[in-house]
Design a protein around this motif. Structure first.
Motif, PDB file in Angstrom:
ATOM      1  N   ILE A   1       0.884  -1.174   0.000  1.00 21.29           N
ATOM      2  CA  ILE A   1       0.000   0.000   0.000  1.00 21.29           C
ATOM      3  C   ILE A   1       0.919   1.220   0.000  1.00 21.29           C
ATOM      4  N   LEU A   2       0.824   2.035  -1.040  1.00 21.94           N
ATOM      5  CA  LEU A   2       1.766   3.142  -1.243  1.00 21.94           C
ATOM      6  C   LEU A   2       1.049   4.487  -1.110  1.00 21.94           C
ATOM      7  N   SER A   3       1.634   5.389  -0.327  1.00 24.43           N
ATOM      8  CA  SER A   3       1.077   6.736  -0.176  1.00 24.43           C
ATOM      9  C   SER A   3       2.113   7.749  -0.625  1.00 24.43           C
ATOM     10  N   ASP A   4       1.636   8.758  -1.359  1.00 20.68           N
ATOM     11  CA  ASP A   4       2.515   9.839  -1.794  1.00 20.68           C
ATOM     12  C   ASP A   4       2.671  10.825  -0.631  1.00 20.68           C
ATOM     13  N   VAL A   5       3.856  10.852  -0.049  1.00 23.03           N
ATOM     14  CA  VAL A   5       4.102  11.754   1.088  1.00 23.03           C
ATOM     15  C   VAL A   5       5.065  12.868   0.687  1.00 23.03           C
ATOM     16  N   THR A   6       5.111  13.167  -0.604  1.00 18.19           N
ATOM     17  CA  THR A   6       6.021  14.198  -1.086  1.00 18.19           C
ATOM     18  C   THR A   6       5.731  15.536  -0.413  1.00 18.19           C
ATOM     19  N   GLU A   7       4.439  15.924  -0.360  1.00 20.47           N
ATOM     20  CA  GLU A   7       4.087  17.191   0.257  1.00 20.47           C
ATOM     21  C   GLU A   7       4.419  17.184   1.739  1.00 20.47           C
ATOM     22  N   THR A   8       4.141  16.085   2.399  1.00 27.71           N
ATOM     23  CA  THR A   8       4.460  15.977   3.826  1.00 27.71           C
ATOM     24  C   THR A   8       5.952  16.115   4.054  1.00 27.71           C
ATOM     25  N   ARG A   9       6.729  15.462   3.169  1.00 26.51           N
ATOM     26  CA  ARG A   9       8.188  15.569   3.292  1.00 26.51           C
ATOM     27  C   ARG A   9       8.645  17.000   3.041  1.00 26.51           C
ATOM     28  N   GLN A  10       8.023  17.661   2.088  1.00 31.16           N
ATOM     29  CA  GLN A  10       8.394  19.043   1.812  1.00 31.16           C
ATOM     30  C   GLN A  10       8.104  19.949   3.005  1.00 31.16           C
ATOM     31  N   LEU A  11       6.922  19.730   3.613  1.00 29.19           N
ATOM     32  CA  LEU A  11       6.577  20.526   4.785  1.00 29.19           C
ATOM     33  C   LEU A  11       7.504  20.193   5.955  1.00 29.19           C
ATOM     34  N   ARG A  12       7.865  18.917   6.051  1.00 25.08           N
ATOM     35  CA  ARG A  12       8.782  18.520   7.106  1.00 25.08           C
ATOM     36  C   ARG A  12      10.149  19.166   6.884  1.00 25.08           C
ATOM     37  N   SER A  13      10.552  19.223   5.622  1.00 27.38           N
ATOM     38  CA  SER A  13      11.815  19.882   5.285  1.00 27.38           C
ATOM     39  C   SER A  13      11.759  21.361   5.646  1.00 27.38           C
ATOM     40  N   LEU A  14      10.611  21.990   5.382  1.00 22.16           N
ATOM     41  CA  LEU A  14      10.419  23.390   5.747  1.00 22.16           C
ATOM     42  C   LEU A  14      10.531  23.563   7.259  1.00 22.16           C
ATOM     43  N   GLN A  15       9.882  22.681   7.989  1.00 23.14           N
ATOM     44  CA  GLN A  15       9.938  22.760   9.446  1.00 23.14           C
ATOM     45  C   GLN A  15      11.369  22.596   9.950  1.00 23.14           C
ATOM     46  N   GLN A  16      12.085  21.631   9.388  1.00 19.72           N
ATOM     47  CA  GLN A  16      13.462  21.406   9.820  1.00 19.72           C
ATOM     48  C   GLN A  16      14.334  22.621   9.541  1.00 19.72           C
ATOM     49  N   LEU A  17      14.095  23.264   8.392  1.00 19.00           N
ATOM     50  CA  LEU A  17      14.862  24.457   8.037  1.00 19.00           C
ATOM     51  C   LEU A  17      14.676  25.548   9.083  1.00 19.00           C
ATOM     52  N   ILE A  18      13.415  25.804   9.453  1.00 17.39           N
ATOM     53  CA  ILE A  18      13.124  26.893  10.388  1.00 17.39           C
ATOM     54  C   ILE A  18      13.545  26.527  11.808  1.00 17.39           C
ATOM     55  N   LEU A  19      13.315  25.278  12.188  1.00 15.54           N
ATOM     56  CA  LEU A  19      13.710  24.861  13.535  1.00 15.54           C
ATOM     57  C   LEU A  19      15.233  24.913  13.688  1.00 15.54           C
ATOM     58  N   SER A  20      15.953  24.569  12.637  1.00 14.44           N
ATOM     59  CA  SER A  20      17.415  24.670  12.681  1.00 14.44           C
ATOM     60  C   SER A  20      17.841  26.123  12.817  1.00 14.44           C
ATOM     61  N   ALA A  21      17.147  27.000  12.100  1.00 13.10           N
ATOM     62  CA  ALA A  21      17.463  28.433  12.197  1.00 13.10           C
ATOM     63  C   ALA A  21      17.181  28.952  13.600  1.00 13.10           C
ATOM     64  N   LEU A  22      16.086  28.473  14.211  1.00 16.72           N
ATOM     65  CA  LEU A  22      15.778  28.864  15.578  1.00 16.72           C
ATOM     66  C   LEU A  22      16.845  28.346  16.536  1.00 16.72           C
ATOM     67  N   ALA A  23      17.268  27.091  16.324  1.00 20.60           N
ATOM     68  CA  ALA A  23      18.295  26.502  17.187  1.00 20.60           C
ATOM     69  C   ALA A  23      19.614  27.266  17.056  1.00 20.60           C
ATOM     70  N   ASP A  24      19.889  27.764  15.868  1.00 21.46           N
ATOM     71  CA  ASP A  24      21.122  28.528  15.645  1.00 21.46           C
ATOM     72  C   ASP A  24      21.008  29.977  16.127  1.00 21.46           C
ATOM     73  N   GLU A  25      19.795  30.315  16.640  1.00 16.75           N
ATOM     74  CA  GLU A  25      19.528  31.655  17.169  1.00 16.75           C
ATOM     75  C   GLU A  25      19.794  32.747  16.141  1.00 16.75           C
ATOM     76  N   LEU A  26      19.374  32.490  14.908  1.00 20.68           N
ATOM     77  CA  LEU A  26      19.474  33.520  13.880  1.00 20.68           C
ATOM     78  C   LEU A  26      18.494  34.647  14.187  1.00 20.68           C
ATOM     79  N   PRO A  27      18.756  35.853  13.717  1.00 20.95           N
ATOM     80  CA  PRO A  27      17.799  36.947  13.914  1.00 20.95           C
ATOM     81  C   PRO A  27      16.453  36.595  13.287  1.00 20.95           C
TER      82      PRO A  27
END
Length: 886
Positions: free
Chosen positions: A252-278
């Motif tokens: 049973i196959l599900s397309d999670v491309t959008e979910t992965r993209q949103l997860r990638s977006l979240q990781q990008l911002i959370l990493s920026a927060l962790a790095d204490e960027l302005p």
């Protein structure tokens, strides 16, 4: 011949028996067989037919085939396959036709009908072969239903054999990967779906799970027919045959491309927060990434401050001048999409910003760059406050898609994290660098600001530093209460802000001390600012129902004339401020070189005073209080003195204000009570009769709810009755309307300790307030004694105070009495007690004991002389009378 004849005879015998053999064969056939003639009369109906139709052949033979539901057999023979419809239920099948048999008991059997026509002896017969396919039909229908469901789901279903050759794929599989089933069937699944970036370890893990019979789910990168990447969530299971070998594999196959993209977006911002960027950089990254995920939008992030004003945080694709124009705009019901969304706390969509009335004042620039619609969603904090907005601008008049909604849902959460973190950091910065009460830069931040001002000071220019101390703040804070003190500080800061210019920096060091940084000002210019501030503070402020005067003592130092480092500049301004206080307060002083010595002296005095308190360096001296009526001793006042081994005798006028400034005055007050009670007990033991001892306390002592308890313990320790102790309070305590101070006074009076109002007439209190206070004694300040004999005003005040004391049945004590004339006038006015140099200065305990003996002896002598004179007068009176008679 004989052999041939034998074979012929046997064949003839067999032929003779053929009808019987055929009959037996038909009877034992597994399929139902019936034979009808041209008139469709049933001639033969075998046992299998009886089972299928559920009736006995006797009921059928000779009857028309319609009784079996076969009334159209001739048409079936004469018409092409597919044109025949028996009872509307027949379906086309290769080699036959399906129809439904309705039994007598009401049950139904699905059957397959095949026909054959034979002729014999000139007669034509139709043979019908009927097979029960009910089970097959049910299976087929179930398979059709499963296929229908599989094709209706948006999840791809893929079935392979054990060698991973594709057997089945539903419509979603074809839609997801682009392969029709006909093209995919028989091909290796790996060859179709796996590409160069697919992780082999993930594939191996899936295979291992299948081989172990557990199945499992993994996210894996696959590829469609065009070679485009698809992130797939694959739930794989293996099905085995009777021998335990894998027969089929179902995925049973599900397309999670959008979910992965949103997860990638979240990781990008959370990493920026962790790095204490302005936060502006974080929001810029957020908008750019979103615009990659949804190329048809322009993204924007705004911050909404506590006052409801807009501040752009991110919007790299928006015109810069447009973002600048938005900064500081107040939110409202008609402020575009973002201002309205923030105002109402819910998403706002403007599908045509050119026509939307909410956009009329703001749409010119967006329309110029081709933006036609805007959808804004509020960003909320955990407590429900709107703290920002996240917006999509569209280049056509439209609303958001489902994909847009998913992106915004994720971004609103990320925006909330970023803005709340920024607010938390700002709050921490405010707590670390700004005074909570006034909002001004605090001590630690002021140093940085002074350093910046000095670094920015051009050659030949100056930076003036003004040190401001709020006059009489402790009196207000200790008497009217801390809330009143806080209000006074806030109002003071407001007055100062109103008198400074842009570029000037005002900060609070702590307590009642403030610093004003004046860039590009020399000493003369700073003096003008200080003078302006002093004038602005003349008008009293109203706190609750009271008019409270406000003034400040200001000291000024100048960089680089006075000093070139921060610490020295502050110390010099502080020293100048103390000179302003000594000059009478409510004024300013510029630092001069001789002030350094005074400042150092003050530091030395402060350290020595702390040491004296800790090591018993203070002592009490005692001044007698004498009744005007008969000259007897009323009591003594205990006065603190300080004799330092290095500094020598330090005047109370120096160390008492210093103790108040350094927070030591309460300790001195409590020590004075203990020492005075100890000395009274010692005098009592020596036989000296002293009615009471008065001890001076600060208003802050009465903010201590345990004062009465401490006094009671001290009296008990020394065996003194409470009435032998009189505590002197200043008018500052009278001003205190806080319950704690009043309750402390009442507790002391209940204990039996007397309260004396010291220095009456020099503060803010009124005579009418005296009746409300639990005092026993009223003291007239020494300042009224100097001119009492010749100044009518001073005499009138003293007369009023004495009259007020008498009417309230208070003992009135006059301080600073130095002449017989003053004593006589006070006695004439009705003042009860006097003290001062007329009788004795403040004496050490031993000297006071000797004075008391001398005073008692002198008074006894006066009494004896008075008695002797009275006796002599009495003895002479009869003689005089007799002589007269003679």
């Amino acid at each position: 011949m004989d052999c041939e004849s034998g074979h012929r005879d046997r064949n003839m015998h067999t032929l003779d028996k053929s009808p019987q053999l055929l009959q037996v064969a038909l009877e034992r056939a597994n399929e139902a067989i019936l034979i009808v003639d041209d008139d469709l009369r049933v001639n033969h109906f075998n046992a299998a037919a009886e089972l299928i139709w559920g009736i006995d052949r006797a009921e059928v033979l000779g009857r028309h085939a319609s009784c079996l539901g076969l009334s159209d057999l001739h048409k079936m023979q004469d018409t092409s396959v597919g044109a025949v419809d028996l009872a509307g239920e027949n379906a086309k099948r290769a080699g036959g036709r399906e129809f439904t048999i309705r039994r007598k008991d009401g049950s139904k059997v699905r059957a397959m009908l095949s026909l054959a026509q034979v002729e014999a002896a000139g007669e034509r017969r139709t043979i019908a072969f009927v097979r029960d396919i009910t089970g097959e039909a049910d299976l087929r229908e179930r398979l059709a239903l499963v296929t229908l469901i599989a094709d209706g789901t948006n999840r791809a279903v893929l079935i392979t054999d054990r060698k991973l050759k594709i057997i089945y794929g539903n419509a979603a599989f074809s839609g997801m990967f682009g392969y029709p089933l006909e093209e995919a069937r028989g091909r290796q699944a790996y060859q179709l779906l796996v590409g160069r970036h697919t992780k082999k370890r993930t594939l191996a893990r899936l295979r291992r799970l299948m081989e172990e019979g557990r199945g499992g789910e993994e996210e894996i990168l696959g590829y469609d027919k065009n070679g485009d990447e698809i992130w797939i969530s694959a739930n794989v299971r293996a099905f085995r045959d009777e021998s335990g070998r894998i027969k089929y594999i179902c995925a049973i196959l599900s397309d999670v491309t959008e979910t992965r993209q949103l997860r990638s977006l979240q990781q990008l911002i959370l990493s920026a927060l962790a790095d204490e960027l302005p936060i502006t950089e974080i929001c810029d990254q957020l908008c750019r990434r979103v615009e990659e995920l949804a190329p048809d939008v322009v993204a924007s992030v705004l911050h909404i401050d506590a006052m409801g004003h807009i501040h752009p945080l991110g919007g790299p694709s928006l015109p810069e001048d447009y973002s600048i124009a938005l900064d500081g705009v107040a939110i409202g019901p008609d402020v575009g999409s973002c201002g309205s969304a923030a105002y109402f706390g819910k998403p706002v969509l403007a599908t045509d910003i050119g026509a939307d009335p909410r956009w009329q004042p703001y749409n010119t620039r967006p329309l110029e760059v081709g933006l036609r619609a805007c959808w804004s969603t509020p960003i909320k904090a955990k407590d429900g406050r709107v703290i920002g907005t996240f917006a999509f601008y569209f280049r056509e008049c439209r609303g958001p898609s489902r994909w847009h909604e998913r992106i915004v849902e994720a971004c609103v959460h990320l925006g909330s994290l970023a803005i709340e973190r920024q607010e938390s950091r700002a709050q921490i910065a405010r707590l670390a660098y700004y005074d909570v009460l006034t909002g001004l830069p605090n001590r630690s931040h002021l140093r940085d600001l002074i350093s910046e001002a000095i670094d920015a000071c051009a050659a030949g220019s100056h930076v003036a530093l003004a040190f401001l101390d709020l006059d009489n703040f402790k009196d207000v804070n200790d008497t009217l209460g801390h809330s009143a003190g806080d209000e006074l500080l806030v109002r003071f800061a407001q007055r100062l802000r109103a008198k400074i210019q842009a570029g000037d920096i005002l900060g609070r060091l702590g307590g009642d001390e403030f610093v004003l940084i004046l860039p590009n000002r020399d000493a003369n210019e700073a003096a003008l600012v200080a003078s302006s501030i002093t004038e602005s503070l003349v008008t009293p402020i109203k706190i609750a129902t009271r008019q409270v005067p406000m003034s400040a003592s200001i000291g000024i130092s100048v960089y680089p004339d006075s000093a070139t480092d921060i610490d020295t500049l502050i110390q010099q301004a502080d020293a100048a401020m103390y000179q302003a206080k000594r000059a009478g307060r409510s004024t300013y002083r510029l630092f001069s070189a001789e002030m350094s010595g005074l400042a150092k002296e003050r530091l030395v005095l402060s350290a020595a005073l702390r040491s004296a308190i800790a090591n018993g360096g203070l002592h009490l001296r005692y001044q007698p209080q004498i009744r005007t009526a008969d000259g007897t001793i009323h009591g003594v006042e205990a006065l603190a003195r300080w004799s330092d081994p290095v500094l020598g005798e330090v005047s109370p006028a120096k160390f008492i204000p210093l103790a108040e400034e350094n927070g030591l005055i309460e300790q001195i007050g409590l020590w004075s009570i203990r020492e005075a009670c100890r000395q009274m007990a010692e005098w009592r033991k020596a036989g000296l009769d002293i009615p009471s001892v008065s001890v001076n306390l600060s208003p802050i002592n009465f903010q201590n709810g345990n004062l009465a308890v401490a006094v009671a313990e001290t009296l008990s320790d020394h065996g003194l009755p409470p009435e032998m102790l009189m505590l002197e309070i200043t008018e500052g305590v009278v001003l205190n309307e806080r319950a704690l101070a009043i309750e402390t006074m009442k507790a002391l009076r209940k204990l039996g300790v007397g309260l004396s109002l010291d220095d009456f007439g020099t503060g803010y209190s009124s005579l009418s307030r005296l009746a409300q206070l639990p005092i026993r004694e009223l003291k007239i300040d020494r300042s009224f004694m100097r001119d009492i004999e010749k100044d009518r005003g001073a005499r009138a005040i003293v007369t009023t105070v004495v009259s007020a004391g008498q009417s309230l049945q208070l003992t009135v004590v006059a301080e600073g009495v130095e002449t017989d004339g003053q004593r006589a006038l006070l006695a004439q006015l009705g003042c009860d007690v006097v003290q001062g140099f007329l009788y004795a200065p403040a004496l050490q305990p031993a000297a006071f004991g000797r004075w008391l003996l001398d005073h008692s002896a002198a008074r006894a002598k006066m009494l004896l002389e008075g008695i002797g004179q009275s006796v002599r007068q009495s003895s002479l009176s009869p003689i005089a009378s007799g002589a007269g008679l003679a």
